[in-house]
Design a protein around this motif. Structure first.
Motif, PDB file in Angstrom:
ATOM      1  N   TYR A  45     -61.892  73.409  -9.688  1.00 43.44           N
ATOM      2  CA  TYR A  45     -61.459  73.740 -11.035  1.00 43.44           C
ATOM      3  C   TYR A  45     -61.128  75.332 -10.992  1.00 43.44           C
ATOM      4  O   TYR A  45     -62.014  76.062 -10.322  1.00 43.44           O
ATOM      5  N   ARG A  46     -60.547  75.714 -11.848  1.00 42.44           N
ATOM      6  CA  ARG A  46     -60.234  77.191 -12.012  1.00 42.44           C
ATOM      7  C   ARG A  46     -61.651  77.921 -12.375  1.00 42.44           C
ATOM      8  O   ARG A  46     -61.903  79.080 -12.043  1.00 42.44           O
ATOM      9  N   SER A  47     -62.162  77.425 -13.413  1.00 39.10           N
ATOM     10  CA  SER A  47     -63.443  77.954 -14.074  1.00 39.10           C
ATOM     11  C   SER A  47     -64.624  76.984 -13.508  1.00 39.10           C
ATOM     12  O   SER A  47     -64.520  75.550 -13.820  1.00 39.10           O
ATOM     13  N   GLN A  48     -65.559  77.713 -12.999  1.00 34.23           N
ATOM     14  CA  GLN A  48     -66.591  76.860 -12.359  1.00 34.23           C
ATOM     15  C   GLN A  48     -68.160  77.107 -13.021  1.00 34.23           C
ATOM     16  O   GLN A  48     -68.817  76.469 -12.421  1.00 34.23           O
ATOM     17  N   VAL A  49     -68.185  77.685 -13.921  1.00 33.66           N
ATOM     18  CA  VAL A  49     -69.255  78.251 -14.652  1.00 33.66           C
ATOM     19  C   VAL A  49     -69.446  77.324 -16.042  1.00 33.66           C
ATOM     20  O   VAL A  49     -68.578  77.090 -16.453  1.00 33.66           O
ATOM     21  N   ALA A  50     -70.681  77.380 -16.519  1.00 38.41           N
ATOM     22  CA  ALA A  50     -70.936  76.760 -17.745  1.00 38.41           C
ATOM     23  C   ALA A  50     -72.132  76.889 -18.416  1.00 38.41           C
ATOM     24  O   ALA A  50     -73.124  77.327 -17.640  1.00 38.41           O
ATOM     25  N   GLY A  51     -72.446  76.630 -19.531  1.00 39.01           N
ATOM     26  CA  GLY A  51     -73.836  76.734 -19.975  1.00 39.01           C
ATOM     27  C   GLY A  51     -74.454  75.236 -20.294  1.00 39.01           C
ATOM     28  O   GLY A  51     -74.126  74.594 -21.143  1.00 39.01           O
ATOM     29  N   GLU A  52     -75.066  75.104 -19.412  1.00 42.73           N
ATOM     30  CA  GLU A  52     -75.789  73.616 -19.365  1.00 42.73           C
ATOM     31  C   GLU A  52     -77.211  73.481 -19.775  1.00 42.73           C
ATOM     32  O   GLU A  52     -77.999  74.496 -19.372  1.00 42.73           O
ATOM     33  N   CYS A  53     -77.556  72.479 -20.491  1.00 41.28           N
ATOM     34  CA  CYS A  53     -78.922  72.454 -20.794  1.00 41.28           C
ATOM     35  C   CYS A  53     -79.640  71.551 -19.918  1.00 41.28           C
ATOM     36  O   CYS A  53     -79.300  70.511 -19.219  1.00 41.28           O
ATOM     37  N   ASP A  54     -80.898  72.090 -19.680  1.00 40.56           N
ATOM     38  CA  ASP A  54     -81.933  71.272 -18.954  1.00 40.56           C
ATOM     39  C   ASP A  54     -82.507  70.268 -19.753  1.00 40.56           C
ATOM     40  O   ASP A  54     -83.604  70.611 -20.550  1.00 40.56           O
ATOM     41  N   PHE A  55     -82.042  68.973 -19.925  1.00 44.00           N
ATOM     42  CA  PHE A  55     -82.296  68.026 -20.923  1.00 44.00           C
ATOM     43  C   PHE A  55     -82.863  66.587 -19.900  1.00 44.00           C
ATOM     44  O   PHE A  55     -81.951  66.164 -19.222  1.00 44.00           O
ATOM     45  N   ASP A  56     -84.024  66.145 -20.198  1.00 44.60           N
ATOM     46  CA  ASP A  56     -84.443  64.941 -19.779  1.00 44.60           C
ATOM     47  C   ASP A  56     -84.632  63.911 -20.778  1.00 44.60           C
ATOM     48  O   ASP A  56     -85.639  63.932 -21.654  1.00 44.60           O
ATOM     49  N   ALA A  57     -83.598  62.898 -20.847  1.00 41.10           N
ATOM     50  CA  ALA A  57     -83.789  62.104 -21.934  1.00 41.10           C
ATOM     51  C   ALA A  57     -84.982  61.242 -22.130  1.00 41.10           C
ATOM     52  O   ALA A  57     -85.728  60.969 -22.998  1.00 41.10           O
ATOM     53  N   GLU A  58     -85.664  60.815 -20.693  1.00 36.44           N
ATOM     54  CA  GLU A  58     -86.768  59.992 -20.778  1.00 36.44           C
ATOM     55  C   GLU A  58     -87.892  60.804 -21.320  1.00 36.44           C
ATOM     56  O   GLU A  58     -88.846  60.312 -22.025  1.00 36.44           O
TER      57      GLU A  58
END
Length: 421
Positions: A45-58
């Motif tokens: 992909y052209r854009s390879q960065v993002a704001g990801e959340c560290d989220f553990d549903a369990e």
């Protein structure tokens, strides 16, 4: 006479922040939480960065069955709802269920689950004709955005007005605006409201790649989001959620609740012009701001801080700069403006609510969050954008705005609660 509406509970999940305290610490420190995409291989992909959340549903308390049934965005909304209710101190058992409502915003709803199901049904795109025996029993929940609002309603036992607002990137503002109106008019006494989106999927990334809206600055993920900076070249996609408890001012005062802010005014307009384009004069956003000010019964000079949409695209930054000047006049030059998208990215429909959370916390702490990565302002963006470092300032009235594909333009005024209007 319409009833006053106040915000008494906040629940937040953002990149780099789990809960309101971590979120606020991130903002006031001017830290960025954007990184190279880790949910899938972003190399094509052209854009390879993002704001990801560290989220553990369990770890958040969801059972395996709930995790299978609920889309990631729904999980975010439910977790934030639980936090907001706990933060408010409101005993929902003491409120008649039909007087509790839900207004939830989302731009792309269950995008994560829909893409995952497509990959299963099509054998990762190899088959045109799909085998329905592989279909998830929860496909209805993924296809029908309103199911997300229903999950929030079940969480709190709400039997009043329940709806999902999907107005693109203004969804988070519009959902809260609708919730406030329902309380003002007497249709509900308590509203659980906010927005959620988890759009970091290959198909969503590819869609924004196609129109070159997202940044290709892949070698500097933490510095990729640069609202109002002369070197900006697109926004950073993100995920997140924020949920609130809204109630009448009378109820909140009677039970001794902590009031973060009053939702004093809201306005929305459309440019009826172009799906993604914006007029340079900012007229429609300016009209939304004027409508919000009129409902709040405030003059432009009363605004102490503007939370900008500040996506980091050239046309948006210039458009809203013009809108601030058009609506606030000379006061725009004396008013600090900042974009928290520089730190947590742009979570589409969720960001409007996340920014409301930032504004409510700014009022509580009397601090203006900074615009990170702003080192060389675009000459056409000539307002006070609070570069890099947070600023202490008494905040009694805050304006937050949003702009979305389709021409949506929304504005909301939050004020320090107290006194009469």
């Amino acid at each position: 006479m319409s009833r006053r509406v106040v915000l008494t509970g906040i629940g937040v999940r953002t990149p780099g922040g789990s809960g309101a305290d971590q979120f606020w610490d991130l903002l006031t420190a001017g830290r960025t939480a954007t990184r190279r995409i880790s949910f899938f291989d972003p190399a094509p992909y052209r854009s390879q960065v993002a704001g990801e959340c560290d989220f553990d549903a369990e770890a958040e308390g969801f059972t395996p069955r709930e995790i299978r049934r609920m889309d990631r965005a729904t999980q975010f909304a439910v977790v934030c709802t639980r936090e907001a209710v706990a933060d408010s101190g409101l005993d929902l058992d003491g409120v008649e269920p039909h007087r509790i409502g839900v207004s939830l915003g989302s731009a792309v709803a269950a995008a994560t689950s829909l893409e995952n199901e497509y990959l299963v049904l099509s054998d990762r795109g190899r088959e045109w004709e799909v085998d329905p025996t592989h279909l998830s029993p929860y496909m209805f929940d993924y296809l029908t955005p309103g199911a997300m609002a229903a999950d929030v309603a079940w969480t709190v036992g709400a039997e009043g007005p329940v709806a999902l607002v999907s107005n693109g990137c203004t969804s988070g503002l519009d959902a809260v605006g609708q919730a406030a109106q329902l309380i003002r008019e007497g249709s509900a006494d308590v509203m659980i409201t906010g927005a959620t989106d988890t759009p970091i999927t290959p198909i969503v990334v590819a869609c924004f790649d196609a129109i070159k809206a997202t940044t290709p600055r892949n070698d500097e993920p933490a510095r990729a989001s640069r609202p109002f900076d002369g070197s900006r070249n697109g926004f950073v996609l993100a995920e997140g959620a924020a949920m609130f408890v809204l109630e009448t001012h009378e109820r909140a005062v009677a039970r001794g609740a902590h009031i973060y802010a009053e939702v004093s005014g809201y306005g929305a307009r459309s440019n009826a012009y172009h799906m993604t384009g914006l007029k340079t004069d900012g007229r429609e956003m300016a009209e939304a701001i004027r409508a919000a000010l009129a409902e709040s019964r405030l003059d432009p000079e009363a605004i102490d801080y503007i939370n900008a949409h500040g996506s980091g695209t050239k046309q948006n930054d210039r458009h809203e700069t013009a809108a601030f000047k058009r609506s606030l006049g000379e006061h725009a030059y004396r008013t600090p403006v900042s974009s928290i998208k520089s730190m947590v990215g742009h979570s589409l429909g969720a960001i409007g609510s996340i920014e409301i959370a930032a504004c409510a916390l700014a009022i509580k702490h009397n601090v203006v969050p900074p615009t990170a990565n702003l080192h060389d302002a675009d000459p056409e963006c000539d307002l006070d954008y609070v570069p890099v470092v947070a600023r202490e300032r008494r905040l009694d009235a805050v304006l937050t705005v949003g702009s979305g594909f389709g021409g949506f333009q929304s504005a909301m005024v939050l004020t320090r609660a107290g006194g009469t209007r």
